[in-house]
Design an enzyme around this catalytic site. Structure first.
Site, PDB file in Angstrom:
ATOM      1  N   ARG C 113       0.861  -1.194   0.000  1.00  0.00           N
ATOM      2  CA  ARG C 113       0.000   0.000   0.000  1.00  0.00           C
ATOM      3  C   ARG C 113       0.893   1.239   0.000  1.00  0.00           C
ATOM      4  NH1 ARG C 113      -1.822   0.697   6.402  1.00  0.00           N
ATOM      5  NH2 ARG C 113       0.252   0.301   7.212  1.00  0.00           N
ATOM      6  N   GLU C 152      -2.877   7.434   5.958  1.00  0.00           N
ATOM      7  CA  GLU C 152      -1.474   7.582   6.368  1.00  0.00           C
ATOM      8  C   GLU C 152      -0.569   7.940   5.193  1.00  0.00           C
ATOM      9  OE1 GLU C 152      -0.511   4.014   8.595  1.00  0.00           O
ATOM     10  OE2 GLU C 152      -1.388   4.833  10.419  1.00  0.00           O
ATOM     11  N   CYS C 157       8.673   9.219  -3.675  1.00  0.00           N
ATOM     12  CA  CYS C 157       8.890   8.617  -4.984  1.00  0.00           C
ATOM     13  C   CYS C 157      10.030   9.350  -5.688  1.00  0.00           C
ATOM     14  CB  CYS C 157       7.606   8.688  -5.803  1.00  0.00           C
ATOM     15  SG  CYS C 157       7.764   7.979  -7.462  1.00  0.00           S
ATOM     16  N   CYS C 159      10.649   8.847  -9.273  1.00  0.00           N
ATOM     17  CA  CYS C 159      10.501   8.407 -10.657  1.00  0.00           C
ATOM     18  C   CYS C 159      10.718   9.581 -11.620  1.00  0.00           C
ATOM     19  CB  CYS C 159       9.108   7.798 -10.851  1.00  0.00           C
ATOM     20  SG  CYS C 159       7.804   9.028 -10.950  1.00  0.00           S
ATOM     21  N   CYS C 162       8.276  12.396 -11.168  1.00  0.00           N
ATOM     22  CA  CYS C 162       8.583  13.252 -10.027  1.00  0.00           C
ATOM     23  C   CYS C 162       9.756  14.171 -10.362  1.00  0.00           C
ATOM     24  CB  CYS C 162       8.900  12.400  -8.802  1.00  0.00           C
ATOM     25  SG  CYS C 162       7.407  11.652  -8.075  1.00  0.00           S
ATOM     26  N   GLU C 309      -6.547   6.428  15.435  1.00  0.00           N
ATOM     27  CA  GLU C 309      -6.208   5.018  15.603  1.00  0.00           C
ATOM     28  C   GLU C 309      -5.351   4.844  16.856  1.00  0.00           C
ATOM     29  OE1 GLU C 309      -4.191   3.188  12.320  1.00  0.00           O
ATOM     30  OE2 GLU C 309      -5.569   3.969  10.813  1.00  0.00           O
TER      31      GLU C 309
END
Lengths: 678, 678, 678
Positions: C113, C152, C157, C159, C162, C309
């Site tokens: 994720r 969250e 990144c 790449c 980006c 949480e």
């Protein structure tokens, strides 16, 4: 097929011989040396693919012909390798699909060994072709005692070919993506697969953060199974190619004890004899080594195995490669035999002159001298084996205790994140095994496909993944009179690593009469206590995990001594049918495990081989057509004395006639032919 | 070519100055500051390639003209960099072949320094072109005292261009693949090369598991040689371009002491003067620093060298960058001079305002103040150097002891797997050196190409790779009256890392009169003992490795004290011709090494510079046309008193006239012109 | 927008509920359970993208409709996720631009994720489209209490997309390459950029050696800003899509306390309410947890926040996941409320049956039982919250002390190499905070954009990067009567991490009246001393860094006790206008920090909430329309007694009427409505 089917009238003795690294005159020196040392079986042709096949169209067996002829001329035998464990440079360069992609996702180039992708078309074409060529050429030659496919299969590949093959394997397993998504609980984090080609190999580019942590346990577990199968498939391609030429060939490969990546239980049916490489670290306790022998022996239901490799002196790949102290090589060799080995072999005959194993010990060191400690020890053992003859060959190691050891359980429990990353399957199982071993019980290692009917006690720990049918098998075992121990984290998940409905111990709940409310974890160094009661005595430290057991229907045999769950159950027993089902909720220390295992055996009426085993002494018994043999091994550097009520026999090594009290010199070994000469 | 050829009548003093990071007014502040601090030599233009060459067709020297003119106007001199140690962004972007591929096989993109592939056509075209442009422009300018090519050459590249160049290099070295395969023992694990294009660079994608472990030692060793050569080739391209314009240019680059990747012995002939960067960690023992100075001095047979960089206060790249305590910078500067430095320079003149070295100490801190501890210490040393004048320039450091230090031996012994991964070449050699150093012996560091004739003692350890001819050289040295010590793992392998026939000590066996039966290894913390005998006294701890020596013809001077080889030889001596050949089979502790080295020197009649050296005090002597200079350095924070029998002279720093007892204040230095003023 | 705007008349209580992992009958069990436990707010639809959108053209909301209808039918509310934190397999496979490239430069494939590139056109198209679809479908439905965008947010990144976006971002920021090169001091190591397309992302292939070391701090710092902005941009795309459909939607996402990669101060204005996930490790001191609550509360100037949480029992991802001891979950829940939480929620309602969080604690364990310790504790807290009603909702936590906490300062000081890699921004700030906390001072966490006018004391440490304008703000604060503490490494660098002219403390120098000559560093374990004087008392250990302060115009309040700078200033004070400016040059131990912070508060006339706070007890006060509430929390396992002069009130949890002495049972909590019932 057993070791008796090999053409030997004594225990084969020898090891890896690599003449291809030497000039011809050295070969003759070596062969002379084999004679002096009592060596009669040589593993040859282990790494020679490039020489045998210098390009894709050419084979050249001239040198191998010469090697085998030389062995033949001296009455020596070969364990003939197929040479496929290291791919040739030309193949790597011209057919790069043969190379592996690693866990980091990096496609490798030429170099090293164990480097072929098991799903590479190139590999799957050339490797069995070579094996077949070898079989055709050497079929009918007595010099070839058995066949040795590749070498120490292992590792994993993550290339696109493996990815495609994995999808095919999954489709065969699951049929539908719905079934696959359910098995993987793929709804979690929206990992649902909607087309087969979306499935990825589990590595650092996909679902894994490290080799030991994954987002999708079901995927990772399936890849572990798939890759074990894929490497087995590679083995089988070669074995089939040999068998096609030589229907009665004895075929094997060298295993590596409890080697995590390969489910050797799945491999064992395809090997004619189990052979394995034993490389204990200098301070490994003897029990850790014995467990490995017993595991290997148990793979084929107790059939004797080959100790295919051990070092005569030292390894080169451990952080610090201490010499085996005088007598230790002999002791460890007899330890293998005591646990069921019918062959004793070394890596290697002669230290190589260059490359990464040049510091690995050998029968012949670089200096080429035989007036040395190591050569003398090797030759002395050779003489002992020759003197022993065939009397022990084929003898079995009867055991009434079994410890559970299953690769999928190992994979699954270590794939899981939480409750503690200090969880180590092999360490826990070894601790459990060691408790039996220290008290002189003979032990088999069983798994979900084992027949439990002969055992009095079956003990487990971290039986986290409980395969389909196992609960029924275990229940039948207990109802029939067996005593079963479920240890920590038992019955948590099914074959897909899905937690059982109702939580642990899952399908074992009815049998055990307890369920697990919560599992506490404490850091290494922080302990609790197991306080025995109900007829058992003592208080023992425990650590790692602490299950909060809730009793439906069981006796409490021990409670926790500390923390907010002090006084709550940690060890329980339920009487079922003719037997008993025990549950243990933590990892006790060695003394605690000895107390628990002794109580289990007492409950089952299982007796140890000797009533009281001195510290550092090991005992086993083998029984065969040649008689009954009691092995006593002293792993300490001091003399030990063992009482064996009723014993009368002859030590086959010393010729001593022995009674009920046996003296063992430091690192001493007795192989007592019971009843003989008394 | 020596430091005397530089245009200085005193020791040059200065360091790196980077005005390109500052506005013009700061330049004038800086230059004024140089005057206050006695600074007269500035390393400039170290990292300015993009400014000098903003695109592939344009050069722009205006700013550099201005910098040099400013130095010239103040009578300052430049050590002129060629600026090629960091490639321009435009070059990296437009000509990506200029970038390196790393050990992980990852092709890098723009950024950082020391990032050019030495085999990149782009780099090999543009770097010497820039050097040539600079030389043409500044030829004949007195302001340029010497040339500084690139900066701290190092690292390695694993790109396809390097792979191709490596194959060419191997073809030139071996001629045939048979020769190459033999050298690498490529039959091992079937690593045999059948076509030149199958050869791979040794990295994690091929034969190496880590930077320090490889499947094919011969391949890795050749790549280490090749890469050292390739970087030297890059240096030479630039040096040649400068020399083409300025035939008598003094050209160098800054070395880094015992820097593992580069065989500085092969580099030294191509440097006109040795220059190096000294960055001791706060708790490095003085001997570790002195070894580096002595190693650098020995590279060109004792020719004085330049201390090219040191920090005036603190580094920024160590884990914890403690300040040099008051007096330590001065002490370390004189330590360099004591060991043969003829220049004292700093990195850097002014702390940079941004990027990764902004916390690196400088003569001028960010606050730009001169009323500070550091600036005062820098200026005080400047004054001392000015007062000293030229009297010590060019003076030599005579030594009758040599310690062996060879890059290929270093590479090879650490490439090998086993017997212990605790093996550390530099640590073992430093321990041996420190034993001589602690007792006041002057030491050179020699290698396989060194002339040994002037030494009384040549001592070695881990002389694992014994180059062709070395045994003959050493034997001649001993026969001629020298005393030679072969330490641990001597004479194991040849230039290709193939073990010598007959095993260690290989070609040294006749000389030493011993051979090695086995080598035990114990984990750090587990010891044995060296028990002296035969005239030597004491029992000393030893660790790491424990060779089992077998004596053909030698006296036993010490035996092991423990374990199963207690009582067997660990130190032997054989008298040969006029000299002696000693063999030591383990790594003794510091006291043990002092006892052994003292015994060696006594045997050879080599005397220390003072009879008894207090703990923490260092002594050296330089001799030149200006006289004889005894250096006494107190590395402790307490006063020390040293007896120097027969001494009469003047301390050139304090003007004190000194006799046989010399007092050293805490961290104090004496530079005693012997005979002067007495 | 505050928590009061949510449709609740009591504190919302609940957490993550993932019915999509279960069969329909389990949903009903769960919903019944919510009733038993007093649960009324469920976070749903967090990870269901593939189910909601099985291919690029199809949406399917049937299951979500059903889930929401079920909640609605029971009067429960949803915190409705947008499900975009894990991208669908089909999207990863068909549109690979959606995937991230990691710090190693490796392009990832499907899996895990938090895996979407925030600059991916695919992600930026599909994610807001889904959010918009959800908003359109559920607009006007009361069951949706608030919106939860993605989950969250985090990571980074590297790449090519980006990289391109980064260049655009830089061009917008700097306008010209000259400005950029100046900001980065790019002349250093010739890192100068000559065309925009030469700019690289800072990772291991370019300027960074590790995640925490870089050659070009300015570049790295800009990328940290850019990536925080890029992820915020991704959040905003979704929030805007929701807002377009539902103008008055309450929208948030779950933050993670002091999460380094994201500058939550820049995020806060775009969140309607702050919500965060609190997962303390078993032995985190209470102050470390309180700091996080106070930081989260301070993000929106004191507005109450949601504890989104926490685990009811244990986590699964820590190395060892100990259970929360009885009472700890309740205590930590009230701790959140004490610091400003207006909602208490858990991850998760039910343990998942498979994949990586199956060992994460939940309200409902795998066994599905409610007669358990954990469920009873959850239900008991639910009852307490219901009994409390709305009286505390919206109440503020007034504080007259502020501690500086700024993400760019954190990034910059840890990006820098030197003076010590033991530097840890969070540890130092926490130590400073803890000193106030231990003495019962209420604390806000402020940054460069905060209004300081209400505070008596503002204290900082590692205020290394001093943003433009901050010196003026601080000076005005002091002149207006405030007391300011500048700690270690204050005022070193500007917004671009360029060191201020004149060195530290840069623009604070006039205010503080001191400057820093040098900074010493010592390894962990090596200390110095802070010797108080000038009215302050005591001698305290200090460690890490040791600034050498030079006084222009200030009182010396303490000096160093050891080393060559013994007796030189380490703590100073300058009276300015109506206030005081203090400077501290090291990191004192806890007692030393308590002494310094107490002295600061005394100087400013700031009083603690209670005069003397027993060890392990925490005190806060909330004030709102419902009254004044004193929270007393006992974090120890023993009873504690606290004197609160003048207190008269009622404990809302027990109903006890309390006077000036309050007794706290082990792990006990008092929520005292001051004045009520007295």
């Amino acid at each position: 097929m057993t070791i008796r089917s090999l053409p030997f009238t004594k225990m084969p003795y020898g090891g890896d011989w690599n003449p291809e690294q030497w000039e011809r005159p050295v070969w003759d020196e070596d062969v002379a040396l084999f004679g002096h040392a009592g060596i009669d079986l040589l593993s040859v042709n282990i790494f020679a693919w490039t020489a045998l096949q210098p390009d894709k169209d050419t084979y050249d067996f001239a040198r191998l012909d010469e090697i085998l002829a030389l062995l033949e001329s001296r009455g020596l035998r070969a364990c003939l390798g197929t040479s496929t464990a290291a791919i040739p440079a030309w193949m790597a360069t011209r057919f790069p699909d043969v190379l592996r992609t690693d866990f980091q996702g990096r496609a490798h180039k030429f170099g090293d060994r164990h480097n072929a992708c098991p799903n590479s078309p190139t590999y799957r074409r050339f490797a069995p072709a070579l094996a077949g060529q070898l079989a055709r050429r050497y079929a009918g030659r007595d010099v070839v005692a058995l066949w040795h496919v590749s070498n120490e299969f292992g590792g994993a590949c993550y290339c696109p070919r493996c990815e495609a093959a994995f999808r095919t394997w999954l489709r065969a397993k699951y049929g539908t993506l719905d079934a696959l998504n359910h098995a993987w609980n793929a709804a979690f984090w929206s990992q649902t697969i909607t087309e087969w080609d979306e499935i990825v190999v589990p590595n650092v580019l996909t679902v894994q953060w490290t080799e030991r942590s994954t987002a999708v346990q079901g995927l990772t577990l399936d890849y572990q199974r798939f890759m074990s199968d894929a490497l087995l498939g590679a083995y089988r391609l070669e074995a089939d190619a040999i068998r096609a030429e030589i229907p009665d060939a004895v075929i094997t490969t060298n295993l590596m004890g409890p080697y995590r990546p390969l489910d050797y239980r799945a491999w064992a049916p395809h090997l004619d004899v189990i052979a394995w490489d034993s490389y204990p670290a200098p301070h490994d306790p003897p029990a850790a080594v014995s467990l490995k022998h017993d595991l290997m022996r148990s793979l084929k239901a107790g059939q004797p195995f080959m100790l295919m490799e051990q070092t005569p002196s030292q390894t080169n790949w451990q952080p610090v490669n201490s010499l085996k102290r005088p007598g230790v090589m002999r002791l460890q060799s007899w330890q293998a035999v005591a646990h069921g080995a019918d062959a004793v072999m070394f890596f290697q005959m002669r230290r190589s002159v260059g490359a990464c194993e040049k510091f690995h010990g050998a029968v012949m060191e670089h200096h080429g001298r035989t007036d040395t400690r190591v050569f003398r020890e090797v030759a002395a053992l050779g003489a002992e084996l020759r003197a022993l003859g065939d009397v022990t060959l084929g003898a079995r190691v009867p055991a009434r205790v079994a410890v559970w050891f299953d690769w999928p359980a190992w994979w699954a429990v270590e794939n899981s994140m939480g409750p503690s990353n200090a969880l180590d399957y092999l360490r826990e199982v070894t601790a459990l095994y060691a408790a039996f071993h220290a008290q002189g019980y003979a032990v088999d290692l069983v798994g979900s496909d084992s027949d439990l009917s002969g055992y009095g006690v079956v003990a487990s720990t971290l039986l986290y993944l409980l395969p389909a049918g196992a609960a029924e098998t275990i229940t039948a075992f207990v109802e029939g009179g067996g005593t079963f121990l479920a240890g920590l984290l038992s019955g948590v998940a099914d074959d897909s690593d899905r937690v059982f409905p109702g939580g642990p111990p899952g399908p074992l709940r009815d049998l055990l009469g307890v369920w697990v409310e919560e599992v506490d974890a404490l850091p290494p160094g922080q302990d609790n206590e197991v306080v025995m009661q109900g007829g058992l005595e003592g208080t023992f430290a425990c650590s790692l995990l602490f299950e909060q057991l809730r009793v439906d229907d069981a006796e409490v045999l021990a409670t926790y001594g500390q923390d907010f769950y002090a006084g709550s159950p940690v060890l329980t027993r339920r009487r079922v049918g003719k037997g008993q089902a025990w549950k243990l909720g933590t990892s006790p220390d060695a003394a605690g495990l000895r107390a628990v295992t002794r109580a289990l055996c007492d409950a089952a009426g299982v007796l140890p081989l000797v009533p009281e085993l001195p510290d550092g002494v090991e005992v086993t018994r083998r029984e065969g057509t040649g008689g009954r043999f009691l092995f006593l091994l002293n792993h300490t550097a001091e003399e030990r004395r063992v009482s064996v009520p009723g014993l009368a026999g002859t030590d086959l090594l010393s010729g001593d006639v022995l009674g009920e009290t046996v003296t063992l010199p430091p690192r001493g070994v007795r192989v007592i032919h019971e009843g003989a000469g008394a």
